[in-house]
Write a protein that holds these residues in place. Sequence first.
Motif, short mmCIF file in Angstrom:
data_model
loop_
_atom_site.label_atom_id
_atom_site.label_comp_id
_atom_site.label_asym_id
_atom_site.label_seq_id
_atom_site.Cartn_x
_atom_site.Cartn_y
_atom_site.Cartn_z
N MET A 59 -96.43 -29.61 -31.28
CA MET A 59 -97.22 -29.94 -32.48
C MET A 59 -97.68 -31.40 -32.48
O MET A 59 -98.85 -31.69 -32.71
N GLN A 60 -96.75 -32.33 -32.23
CA GLN A 60 -97.05 -33.74 -32.39
C GLN A 60 -97.68 -34.39 -31.17
O GLN A 60 -98.56 -35.24 -31.31
N ASP A 61 -97.21 -34.04 -29.98
CA ASP A 61 -97.69 -34.71 -28.77
C ASP A 61 -98.88 -34.03 -28.12
O ASP A 61 -99.53 -34.60 -27.26
N ILE A 62 -99.16 -32.78 -28.50
CA ILE A 62 -100.29 -32.06 -27.92
C ILE A 62 -101.26 -31.59 -29.00
O ILE A 62 -102.44 -31.90 -28.96
N GLY A 63 -100.75 -30.85 -29.96
CA GLY A 63 -101.61 -30.22 -30.97
C GLY A 63 -102.37 -31.19 -31.85
O GLY A 63 -103.59 -31.09 -31.99
N LEU A 64 -101.66 -32.13 -32.46
CA LEU A 64 -102.33 -33.07 -33.36
C LEU A 64 -103.35 -33.95 -32.63
O LEU A 64 -104.35 -34.36 -33.20
N LEU A 65 -103.08 -34.22 -31.36
CA LEU A 65 -103.99 -35.04 -30.56
C LEU A 65 -105.06 -34.20 -29.86
O LEU A 65 -105.93 -34.74 -29.19
N GLN A 66 -104.96 -32.88 -30.00
CA GLN A 66 -105.91 -31.94 -29.39
C GLN A 66 -106.07 -32.20 -27.89
O GLN A 66 -107.19 -32.28 -27.37
N LEU A 67 -104.94 -32.29 -27.21
CA LEU A 67 -104.95 -32.57 -25.77
C LEU A 67 -105.04 -31.27 -24.97
O LEU A 67 -104.49 -30.25 -25.37
N PRO A 68 -105.71 -31.30 -23.82
CA PRO A 68 -105.89 -30.10 -23.01
C PRO A 68 -104.69 -29.79 -22.12
O PRO A 68 -104.68 -30.06 -20.93
N VAL A 69 -103.64 -29.25 -22.72
CA VAL A 69 -102.44 -28.85 -21.99
C VAL A 69 -102.35 -27.33 -22.04
O VAL A 69 -102.52 -26.72 -23.09
N VAL A 70 -102.09 -26.72 -20.90
CA VAL A 70 -101.93 -25.28 -20.82
C VAL A 70 -100.44 -24.95 -20.91
O VAL A 70 -99.64 -25.50 -20.14
N LEU A 71 -100.07 -24.09 -21.85
CA LEU A 71 -98.69 -23.64 -21.97
C LEU A 71 -98.61 -22.23 -21.39
O LEU A 71 -99.18 -21.29 -21.94
N ALA A 72 -97.91 -22.10 -20.27
CA ALA A 72 -97.71 -20.81 -19.64
C ALA A 72 -96.35 -20.29 -20.09
O ALA A 72 -95.31 -20.72 -19.58
N VAL A 73 -96.35 -19.39 -21.05
CA VAL A 73 -95.12 -18.89 -21.64
C VAL A 73 -94.69 -17.63 -20.90
O VAL A 73 -95.37 -16.61 -20.93
N ASP A 74 -93.57 -17.73 -20.22
CA ASP A 74 -93.04 -16.63 -19.40
C ASP A 74 -92.03 -15.83 -20.20
O ASP A 74 -91.33 -16.36 -21.04
N ARG A 75 -91.98 -14.54 -19.94
CA ARG A 75 -91.05 -13.62 -20.56
C ARG A 75 -91.23 -13.52 -22.07
O ARG A 75 -90.27 -13.47 -22.82
N ALA A 76 -92.47 -13.52 -22.47
CA ALA A 76 -92.79 -13.43 -23.90
C ALA A 76 -93.02 -11.98 -24.30
O ALA A 76 -94.10 -11.58 -24.66
N GLY A 77 -91.99 -11.19 -24.22
CA GLY A 77 -92.09 -9.79 -24.57
C GLY A 77 -90.99 -9.00 -23.89
O GLY A 77 -90.02 -9.57 -23.39
N LEU A 78 -91.11 -7.71 -23.85
CA LEU A 78 -90.12 -6.87 -23.21
C LEU A 78 -90.40 -6.84 -21.71
O LEU A 78 -91.45 -6.38 -21.26
N VAL A 79 -89.46 -7.37 -20.95
CA VAL A 79 -89.63 -7.42 -19.49
C VAL A 79 -88.34 -7.02 -18.79
O VAL A 79 -87.24 -7.27 -19.29
N GLY A 80 -88.50 -6.44 -17.64
CA GLY A 80 -87.41 -6.13 -16.74
C GLY A 80 -86.03 -5.99 -17.31
O GLY A 80 -85.73 -5.08 -18.05
N GLU A 81 -85.16 -6.90 -16.95
CA GLU A 81 -83.75 -6.84 -17.30
C GLU A 81 -83.45 -7.36 -18.69
O GLU A 81 -82.30 -7.31 -19.13
N ASP A 82 -84.42 -7.88 -19.40
CA ASP A 82 -84.16 -8.44 -20.74
C ASP A 82 -83.89 -7.35 -21.75
O ASP A 82 -84.53 -6.38 -21.87
#
Length: 82
Positions: A59-82
């Motif tokens: 929120m503070q270091d990326i969002g408020l400054l509107q910086l171009p950072v890509v967040l690759a969120v892994d395992r965001a859902g039902l996967v394999g052994e989880d």
Amino acid sequence: MPGGTGLLSFAKEYPNRLFDVGIAEEHAVSMAGGLAKQGARPVVALYSTFLQRSYDQIMQDIGLLQLPVVLAVDRAGLVGED
């Protein structure tokens, strides 16, 4: 977590472009914000369960400054052994 996020081959190909921060996800997000502010286009690969640790930095270091950072969120859902 280069192994879990599938970045081992990237680390071998570009050893100076991958930073493994261990369990310091908040520092990775802050660093990505700093890199983006200097003109880079960083990609931060995180497990979804650890995303909460870096919420304030997102929120503070990326969002408020509107910086171009890509967040690759892994395992965001039902996967394999989880």
